[in-house]
Write an enzyme that holds these catalytic residues in place. Structure first.
Site, PDB file in Angstrom:
ATOM      1  N   ASN A 192      30.866  80.942  -5.187  1.00  0.00           N
ATOM      2  CA  ASN A 192      30.910  79.823  -4.086  1.00  0.00           C
ATOM      3  C   ASN A 192      30.104  78.625  -4.161  1.00  0.00           C
ATOM      4  O   ASN A 192      30.459  77.859  -3.467  1.00  0.00           O
ATOM      5  CB  ASN A 192      30.682  80.566  -2.669  1.00  0.00           C
ATOM      6  CG  ASN A 192      29.137  81.151  -2.689  1.00  0.00           C
ATOM      7  OD1 ASN A 192      28.378  81.209  -3.956  1.00  0.00           O
ATOM      8  ND2 ASN A 192      28.717  81.453  -1.481  1.00  0.00           N
ATOM      9  N   TYR A 193      29.226  78.705  -5.272  1.00  0.00           N
ATOM     10  CA  TYR A 193      28.611  77.485  -5.447  1.00  0.00           C
ATOM     11  C   TYR A 193      28.499  77.375  -6.997  1.00  0.00           C
ATOM     12  O   TYR A 193      27.336  77.288  -7.458  1.00  0.00           O
ATOM     13  CB  TYR A 193      27.214  77.176  -4.713  1.00  0.00           C
ATOM     14  CG  TYR A 193      27.404  76.992  -3.470  1.00  0.00           C
ATOM     15  CD1 TYR A 193      27.357  75.574  -2.736  1.00  0.00           C
ATOM     16  CD2 TYR A 193      27.004  77.897  -2.252  1.00  0.00           C
ATOM     17  CE1 TYR A 193      27.339  75.322  -1.535  1.00  0.00           C
ATOM     18  CE2 TYR A 193      27.172  77.574  -1.099  1.00  0.00           C
ATOM     19  CZ  TYR A 193      27.404  76.220  -0.386  1.00  0.00           C
ATOM     20  OH  TYR A 193      27.390  75.920   0.799  1.00  0.00           O
ATOM     21  N   ASP A 225      26.025  92.795 -18.921  1.00  0.00           N
ATOM     22  CA  ASP A 225      24.907  93.580 -19.735  1.00  0.00           C
ATOM     23  C   ASP A 225      24.199  93.061 -20.944  1.00  0.00           C
ATOM     24  O   ASP A 225      23.131  93.093 -21.179  1.00  0.00           O
ATOM     25  CB  ASP A 225      25.451  95.058 -19.967  1.00  0.00           C
ATOM     26  CG  ASP A 225      25.611  95.922 -18.765  1.00  0.00           C
ATOM     27  OD1 ASP A 225      24.971  95.353 -17.699  1.00  0.00           O
ATOM     28  OD2 ASP A 225      25.850  97.328 -18.968  1.00  0.00           O
ATOM     29  N   GLU A 267      19.160  86.523  -5.274  1.00  0.00           N
ATOM     30  CA  GLU A 267      19.792  86.513  -3.793  1.00  0.00           C
ATOM     31  C   GLU A 267      20.912  87.099  -3.681  1.00  0.00           C
ATOM     32  O   GLU A 267      21.922  86.626  -4.419  1.00  0.00           O
ATOM     33  CB  GLU A 267      19.712  85.097  -3.497  1.00  0.00           C
ATOM     34  CG  GLU A 267      19.821  84.770  -2.014  1.00  0.00           C
ATOM     35  CD  GLU A 267      21.421  84.615  -1.805  1.00  0.00           C
ATOM     36  OE1 GLU A 267      22.002  85.409  -1.134  1.00  0.00           O
ATOM     37  OE2 GLU A 267      21.987  83.561  -1.885  1.00  0.00           O
ATOM     38  N   ASP A 322      26.022  92.638  -4.842  1.00  0.00           N
ATOM     39  CA  ASP A 322      25.195  93.949  -5.254  1.00  0.00           C
ATOM     40  C   ASP A 322      24.950  94.133  -6.682  1.00  0.00           C
ATOM     41  O   ASP A 322      24.194  95.219  -7.111  1.00  0.00           O
ATOM     42  CB  ASP A 322      25.286  95.037  -4.325  1.00  0.00           C
ATOM     43  CG  ASP A 322      26.723  95.608  -4.541  1.00  0.00           C
ATOM     44  OD1 ASP A 322      27.400  94.956  -5.312  1.00  0.00           O
ATOM     45  OD2 ASP A 322      27.264  96.300  -3.562  1.00  0.00           O
ATOM     46  N   THR A 363      33.147  83.486 -12.907  1.00  0.00           N
ATOM     47  CA  THR A 363      34.634  83.293 -13.864  1.00  0.00           C
ATOM     48  C   THR A 363      35.374  82.279 -13.327  1.00  0.00           C
ATOM     49  O   THR A 363      36.023  81.392 -13.855  1.00  0.00           O
ATOM     50  CB  THR A 363      35.156  84.633 -13.765  1.00  0.00           C
ATOM     51  OG1 THR A 363      34.301  85.838 -14.291  1.00  0.00           O
ATOM     52  CG2 THR A 363      36.749  84.687 -14.741  1.00  0.00           C
ATOM     53  N   CYS A 392      26.680  83.426   1.548  1.00  0.00           N
ATOM     54  CA  CYS A 392      25.739  84.191   1.883  1.00  0.00           C
ATOM     55  C   CYS A 392      25.019  84.016   3.266  1.00  0.00           C
ATOM     56  O   CYS A 392      24.575  84.894   3.967  1.00  0.00           O
ATOM     57  CB  CYS A 392      24.854  84.602   0.844  1.00  0.00           C
ATOM     58  SG  CYS A 392      24.035  82.871   0.201  1.00  0.00           S
TER      59      CYS A 392
HETATM   60  O1  G3H Z   1      26.275  81.657  -0.612  1.00  0.00           O
HETATM   61  C1  G3H Z   1      24.754  81.482  -0.789  1.00  0.00           C
HETATM   62  C2  G3H Z   1      24.238  79.824  -0.586  1.00  0.00           C
HETATM   63  O2  G3H Z   1      23.032  80.112  -1.000  1.00  0.00           O
HETATM   64  C3  G3H Z   1      24.276  79.463   0.810  1.00  0.00           C
HETATM   65  O3  G3H Z   1      23.889  78.329   0.631  1.00  0.00           O
HETATM   66  O4  G3H Z   1      23.438  77.908   3.224  1.00  0.00           O
HETATM   67  O5  G3H Z   1      23.917  76.046   1.553  1.00  0.00           O
HETATM   68  O6  G3H Z   1      25.939  77.347   2.369  1.00  0.00           O
HETATM   69  P1  G3H Z   1      24.622  77.459   1.997  1.00  0.00           P
END
Ligand code: G3H
Length: 431
Positions: free
Chosen positions: A111-112, A172, A206, A189, A137, A240
């Site tokens: 996502n980032y 791994d 995280e 997880d 990926t 997240c």
């Molecule tokens: O998805 C996890 C990121 O650490 C969230 O970052 O709060 O800037 O969207 P953000």
């Protein structure tokens, strides 16, 4: 791993101001290349076009800030004298400073792919470490462009290494490699499995959250609705720190649900190139998982505030009201544009639900009573509590940490620099 190890030795001897200078250069180049990198993010992970640009600009700022912070933190050492400890004369002088760990293995999530990569790369480099980066990926092409910007800035060969591939195939090998001296991981997880397999190396992790939004009767309800929509649905809920469960006092629930419904109706749904608010979720299996949570809630009697609609990986925003603790969505993280509302009759009920979760990343509370807000914040077992705003990691120099299954250690620029160093002491013994 071998080239990283060799390059690190020379890098650790490079003066701190020079390391900072190169980081500033990389930050500027990254920002210059924001358009092509953002285009990759749009194509690879369906991030809305504007958010993709923001991610790259934010990353450049993060790298510059890291350089500035690094010269201050690492430019300072400590001197201790022995006679403060009982039984000692003043004949020992202890000089201690922070030195690099060695090779940092950085694994950011889909996502980032750029921002959560540089949040690991920047601190590692300023502290004198080398890197092996395993990008997600989906997002690997954007990450390769980002790494190229660092190379254009003139970082030595072999210092920043990027290895693409599926976590299931190369994960791994990388995480258990004896050449790794630190693992910084953001993701799901899988992190728990990594923590069991990794050797005796510092871990920064995280691993997601189930961030609760507790709403009291005296809250500014327009502010609440705006934050529920922004917090729960930006990047289609694939953060997240997204609001993942609303715990709202029954007396104001109807009003807030109506306000949220009105706002959701205005969100645009479609392709990321059109800068739509809601875009397809990252994979088909992710969409199937979200659908599974929605169907479970349906069978168990949740109220659907909108009709459930899905086309391929595109899921329309959905608010589920009257969710109960026996529904999976009350506890599990959809990572999609689907948000459960649980009506509560007391603040204690809200805190209890929040703390019963195996996650503990962030949470938020909406009230005009600051004393109550602080008491609730103290009672919530999460790394951060936001008062009167949706959860968020940034600004990127704030500490960012999760409790329980949400993570290990603390991030944020300062904490990451410190985490990627160890203390080295030299003691001068006088005759
Ligand atoms: O998805 C996890 C990121 O650490 C969230 O970052 O709060 O800037 O969207 P953000």
């Amino acid at each position: 791993m071998e080239t990283a190890k060799v390059a690190q030795k020379a890098w650790a001897r490079t003066p701190l101001w020079k390391r900072a200078e190169l980081l500033h250069k990389a930050a500027a180049i990254l920002k210059e290349h924001k358009a092509p990198i953002a285009e990759c993010l749009v194509k690879e992970i369906a991030k809305p076009a504007k958010d993709a640009i923001s991610e790259v600009v934010r990353s450049g700022d993060l790298v510059s800030y890291t350089a500035e912070e690094g010269v201050r933190i690492l430019g300072e050492g400590k001197l201790l004298v022995s006679d403060s400890f009982p039984g000692n004369e003043r004949n020992k002088y202890c000089l201690s400073s922070k030195v690099p760990l060695g090779v940092v293995l950085a694994i950011p999530p889909f996502n980032y792919p750029v921002n959560l990569a540089v949040s690991k790369i920047g601190p590692a480099l300023i502290a004198g470490n080398a890197l092996v980066l395993k990008p997600p990926t989906q997002g690997a092409v954007a990450a390769l462009h980002m790494v190229h910007c660092f190379h254009l800035a003139g970082f030595p060969k072999g210092l920043i290494n990027c290895v693409t591939g599926k976590g299931s195939e190369i994960g791994d090998f990388l995480t258990m490699h004896p050449g790794v001296n630190c693992i910084s991981f953001t993701g799901g997880d899988t992190g728990i499995a990594i923590s069991k397999k990794a050797g005796m190396v510092p871990l920064q992790m995280e691993l997601g959250g189930k961030d609760a939004c507790i709403v009291l009767e005296d809250a500014d309800l327009d502010l609440v609705a705006a934050n529920i929509v922004k917090g729960g649905f930006s990047y289609s809920g694939q953060r997240c720190t997204a609001v993942k469960v609303v715990l709202i006092m029954e007396s104001v629930a109807d009003i807030v649900v109506e306000k949220v419904k009105a706002k959701l109706a205005k969100l645009t749904v479609g392709p990321p190139e059109a800068d739509s608010d809601i875009t397809p979720v990252v994979t088909e299996s992710s969409a199937n998982f979200i659908e599974g949570l929605v169907m479970d809630a349906k069978e168990k009697g949740a109220t659907f505030c909108q009709e459930y609609r899905r086309e391929g990986n595109l899921i329309w925003p959905l608010l589920l009201d009257h969710v109960r603790p026996d529904m999976r969505i009350a506890w599990e993280e959809p990572f999609g544009p689907v948000l459960p509302v649980i009506r509560i009759n007391s603040v204690e009920e809200g805190i209890h639900h929040c703390n019963a979760s195996n996650f503990g990343l962030q949470g938020c509370v909406f009230t005009k009573d600051i004393n109550k807000a602080i008491m609730i914040s103290d009672a919530m077992e999460t790394g951060t509590v936001q008062i009167n705003s949706a959860p968020a990691r940034g600004p990127d120099h704030f500490p960012f940490q999760g409790l329980k299954d949400s993570g290990i250690g603390s991030q944020g620029i300062t904490n990451s620099i410190n985490m990627m160093t160890k203390v080295k002491s030299t003691v001068i013994n006088l005759p």
